[in-house]
Design an enzyme around this catalytic site. Sequence first.
Site, PDB file in Angstrom:
ATOM      1  N   ASP A  84       0.917  -1.280  -0.010  1.00  0.00           N
ATOM      2  CA  ASP A  84      -0.058  -0.096  -0.020  1.00  0.00           C
ATOM      3  C   ASP A  84       0.605   1.305   0.042  1.00  0.00           C
ATOM      4  O   ASP A  84       1.848   1.120   0.414  1.00  0.00           O
ATOM      5  CB  ASP A  84      -1.104   0.094   1.016  1.00  0.00           C
ATOM      6  CG  ASP A  84      -0.193  -0.092   2.615  1.00  0.00           C
ATOM      7  OD1 ASP A  84       0.604  -0.885   2.326  1.00  0.00           O
ATOM      8  OD2 ASP A  84      -0.695   0.500   3.462  1.00  0.00           O
ATOM      9  N   GLU A 142      -0.476  -2.109   5.335  1.00  0.00           N
ATOM     10  CA  GLU A 142       0.285  -1.998   6.359  1.00  0.00           C
ATOM     11  C   GLU A 142       0.276  -0.877   7.016  1.00  0.00           C
ATOM     12  O   GLU A 142       0.438  -0.861   8.161  1.00  0.00           O
ATOM     13  CB  GLU A 142       1.980  -2.289   5.768  1.00  0.00           C
ATOM     14  CG  GLU A 142       2.863  -2.637   6.730  1.00  0.00           C
ATOM     15  CD  GLU A 142       3.497  -1.107   7.505  1.00  0.00           C
ATOM     16  OE1 GLU A 142       3.452  -1.070   8.767  1.00  0.00           O
ATOM     17  OE2 GLU A 142       3.665  -0.214   6.716  1.00  0.00           O
ATOM     18  N   GLU A 143       0.016   0.320   6.317  1.00  0.00           N
ATOM     19  CA  GLU A 143       0.297   1.684   6.682  1.00  0.00           C
ATOM     20  C   GLU A 143      -0.731   1.965   7.642  1.00  0.00           C
ATOM     21  O   GLU A 143      -0.873   2.573   8.480  1.00  0.00           O
ATOM     22  CB  GLU A 143       0.210   2.698   5.648  1.00  0.00           C
ATOM     23  CG  GLU A 143       1.384   2.838   4.811  1.00  0.00           C
ATOM     24  CD  GLU A 143       2.788   3.040   5.481  1.00  0.00           C
ATOM     25  OE1 GLU A 143       2.714   3.288   6.788  1.00  0.00           O
ATOM     26  OE2 GLU A 143       3.835   3.030   4.927  1.00  0.00           O
ATOM     27  N   HIS A 368       7.819   8.407   4.618  1.00  0.00           N
ATOM     28  CA  HIS A 368       6.633   9.174   4.614  1.00  0.00           C
ATOM     29  C   HIS A 368       6.645  10.656   4.251  1.00  0.00           C
ATOM     30  O   HIS A 368       5.783  11.471   4.284  1.00  0.00           O
ATOM     31  CB  HIS A 368       5.992   9.069   6.034  1.00  0.00           C
ATOM     32  CG  HIS A 368       5.500   7.568   6.312  1.00  0.00           C
ATOM     33  ND1 HIS A 368       4.645   7.336   7.318  1.00  0.00           N
ATOM     34  CD2 HIS A 368       5.716   6.370   5.774  1.00  0.00           C
ATOM     35  CE1 HIS A 368       4.411   6.011   7.574  1.00  0.00           C
ATOM     36  NE2 HIS A 368       5.281   5.436   6.450  1.00  0.00           N
TER      37      HIS A 368
END
Length: 396
Positions: A84, A142-143, A368
């Site tokens: 993702d 996952e995030e 990020h």
Amino acid sequence: MTNDSISVAVVEHTDDMIALRRDFHQHPELAFEETYTASVIASRLAAMDLEVRTKIGRTGVIGVLRGHRNSVNPRTIMIRADMDALPVQEANNVPYASQSPGKMHACGHDGHVAIVLTVAAILAKQRDTLSGNIIFAFQPAEERAGGAKEMIDDGALDNPKVDATIGLHLWSPFPIGTVGIKAGPIFASADEIILKVRGQGGHGAIPEQSVDPIIATAQIITALQTLVSREISPRHAAVVTIGTVHGGTAFNVIADEVDMHGTVRTYDPADYEHLMRRIPELANNIATSMRATCEFSVDVSIPPCINDAKMAEIVQRAAEATTSVTEIRADCSQTVGDDMSYFLNAVPGCYFLVGAGNVARGITATHHNASFDIDEACLPIGTEILTRAALAFLKE
Ligand SMILES: [Zn+2]
Ligand SMILES: [Zn+2]
């Protein structure tokens, strides 16, 4: 496969792997929305003649490679890649920049998918000489921390039953050629905690007729910082951070309530239990001593990633055999979390870090960040280590 033939196969696949990574980078998809990514993965795995299962954990995909060589007790290893992206507007001006406004592969998961698809392509050609099975697991979300658990609930570790797991995270703070491998905890637990302090609102000039939740909140925030310094061993690492505080509407009004959101990170399950018990206890006792109340809840909760010593050793040897690896760091624990921990809690495994940064080329942005990128030279390194480790596990 000989040592040399593994390196040769990785080199042969590198151009395709980079193109694949760039395609995923241009088409980032958020948690549980990875339909394009999943469709590319599924068609690639099918073209390798693997058993393909889709919709494992909503958008997850699994490819099963069954070795053709007989063995008395065939074993199964799972190689996991998360797939993702993040709700970030990409700031990079590169030809392969995100084509989806507000979405970006800012954590390197595009690279993880390209790497594990390449490992599958290399190993699929070896099935005649393989004894045992290799499962390639492409995990959504996952995030948002939920994909791994949903895949397990949908049977990702059954049929064939998985005996061990490995996976990697590309890591821009480490330079190209450096990898991080260790037994024990490598990623921390990560919880989002929510504290709601309730008082009784009123006139800012008549405090005796109100219960001020802002005063109680101030004391709670300060006291929470003593939990790590006074109640956790100085030889252990832990973090309590209050990231947001919201309360009040005007300068002369005492608020009704205050909302705090924060995060707790630990490596040790006992430290985790302690903090998650003591945070609400301390906060509520302070609140009630000041006539307010404090309600505690947990939103996202991920356990720490704890590597099995034997699996870490297999990965270590695989990295040592990979000539493009220049440094192996054992001191590599990170305070970030990753839901690979659900797989690591279910079967012995090793999650490790592959350096993806390059100061000379200006690839220095943190994960990020809107300017995040990887030095694509990390892709063949990760591929080679995973391929070697999987083969070594099945041989043992
Ligand atoms: Zn991330
Ligand atoms: Zn990540």
